[in-house]
Design an enzyme around this catalytic site. Structure first.
Site, PDB file in Angstrom:
ATOM      1  CB  CYS A   1      57.609 110.485  60.074  1.00  0.00           C
ATOM      2  SG  CYS A   1      58.900 109.415  60.714  1.00  0.00           S
TER       3      CYS A   1
ATOM      4  CB  CYS B   1      61.137 111.574  60.914  1.00  0.00           C
ATOM      5  SG  CYS B   1      60.621 110.104  60.040  1.00  0.00           S
ATOM      6  CG  ASP B   2      59.604 115.218  61.450  1.00  0.00           C
ATOM      7  OD1 ASP B   2      60.820 115.236  61.186  1.00  0.00           O
ATOM      8  OD2 ASP B   2      58.716 115.146  60.578  1.00  0.00           O
TER       9      ASP B   2
END
Ligand code: NAP
Length: 320
Positions: A135, A138-139
């Site tokens: 992701c 997200c990261d």
């Protein structure tokens, strides 16, 4: 105690499930959406949606899905967070067994979607969240000014690689062939981005690191040559984002519905082989898995559920 029997039970709150909820709600059907984790399915891990008609400029997946969820709720669809672990789909009243409770409905719309496929090489599992990610939204920011690698050559891999150039000083796409699968317009964005580099004909064969990704072995599939890529000494680590396709969430339906390559087979009106049971979105066997096709499937499934409840729906069998 009398248990509520909903007109429509929807499994999954991604674009297909939420569109079904909107249409079912607008048709005044009592509707319950059952979502195992958080709304949105795969689009919550999508940094930017620019091919859904009417989406805002630079709109993120989470933003679009939040608007979809609000709209479905506005038309009366209820939602519960629970993981469905068993399904009883035959008969007039369908029963879904969740970890927290049981749910009854006259119809069921399956919109369980798919989850990211792992590479499946040694070290991958151990280093998820410690350098290996599925992701970018997200990261990505964990790798500010570091080196980033993206594995895969499809639309997702190439689009997310472009997004990741906001963070990494260099983003290298590792692809197992010497040409990308991504559509030309997405490829062009990557080719025109000076931060993006390519490693062709290559696969990651092992991740190394003790608690943090420190290195990886990349194998050239044509020559068989293996190369060890190590983290820059100052950084100590680097990011690897894996986008090599998806696995359908259909385990619950094995031996209950017709599946092909793990995807539920339906007819063009979303009917499965069981009367009153429909499937919509990425869980269906189909040619184009996009937010727009998921939403369209959801709308059709809800209208077919309505027709079925009113007794107007011929029982179709899926096309072989
Ligand atoms: P995909 O199209 O299935 O592509 C998967 C990529 O991963 C392919 O390049 C494939 O290589 C590679 N791959 C598969 N298994 C691998 C392995 N074990 N090791 C290394 N590489 C591997 O998946 P996707 O890109 O996630 O797209 C899924 C669907 O969503 C598609 O229909 C796509 O069009 C759609 N999508 C659309 C958009 C958009 O329109 N903006 C954005 C994202 C996704 P090969 O090419 O060699 O098979």
């Amino acid at each position: 105690m009398n248990q509520t029997i909903y007109d429509v039970l929807i499994i999954g709150a991604g674009p297909a499930g939420l569109a079904a909820a909107l249409y079912a709600g607008r048709a005044r059907l009592s509707t319950l959406v059952i979502e195992k984790e958080k709304d949105g399915g795969q689009i919550v891990i999508t940094a930017e949606i620019d091919n859904y008609p009417g989406s805002l400029e630079h709109e993120s997946g989470p933003s679009l899905v939040a608007r979809m969820a609000d709209q479905a709720a506005r038309f009366g669809a209820e939602k519960v967070y629970d993981m469905v672990v068993d399904v009883h789909l035959e008969g007039e009243i369908k029963r879904l067994v969740g970890k927290k409770g049981e749910y009854l409905g006259r119809t069921v719309i399956i919109a369980t979607g798919a989850h990211p496929r792992p590479i499946g090489c040694p070290g991958e599992k151990e280093l998820i969240g410690k350098g290996v990610s599925y992701c970018a939204t997200c990261d990505g920011n964990f790798f500010e000014d570091m080196e980033i690698f993206v594995v895969g050559g499809g639309d997702t891999a190439v689009e997310e690689a472009v997004y990741l150039t906001k963070f990494g000083r260099k983003v290298t796409i590792i692809h197992r062939r010497d040409e990308l699968r991504a559509v030309k317009s997405i490829q062009e964005k990557a080719m025109n981005n000076p931060k993006i580099h390519f490693m062709w004909d290559s696969v990651v064969s092992r991740f190394h690191g003790d608690g943090l990704l420190e290195a990886m072995t990349v194998k050239n599939v044509k020559t068989g040559k293996e190369t060890l890529i190590e983290a820059d000494e100052e950084d100590g680590t680097f990011g690897v984002f894996v986008f090599v396709g998806f696995i359908p969430e259909s385990q619950l339906f094995v031996d209950k519905l017709q599946l092909r390559n793990g995807y539920i087979v339906t007819d063009a009106l979303m009917h499965t082989g069981i009367p009153g049971v429909f499937a919509a979105g990425d869980i269906r066997e189909k040619s184009l898995r996009q937010v727009i096709t998921a939403a369209a499937d959801g709308a059709i499934a809800a209208m077919e559920a309505n027709a079925y409840i009113e007794g107007a729906c011929p029982v179709n069998q899926p096309n072989p």
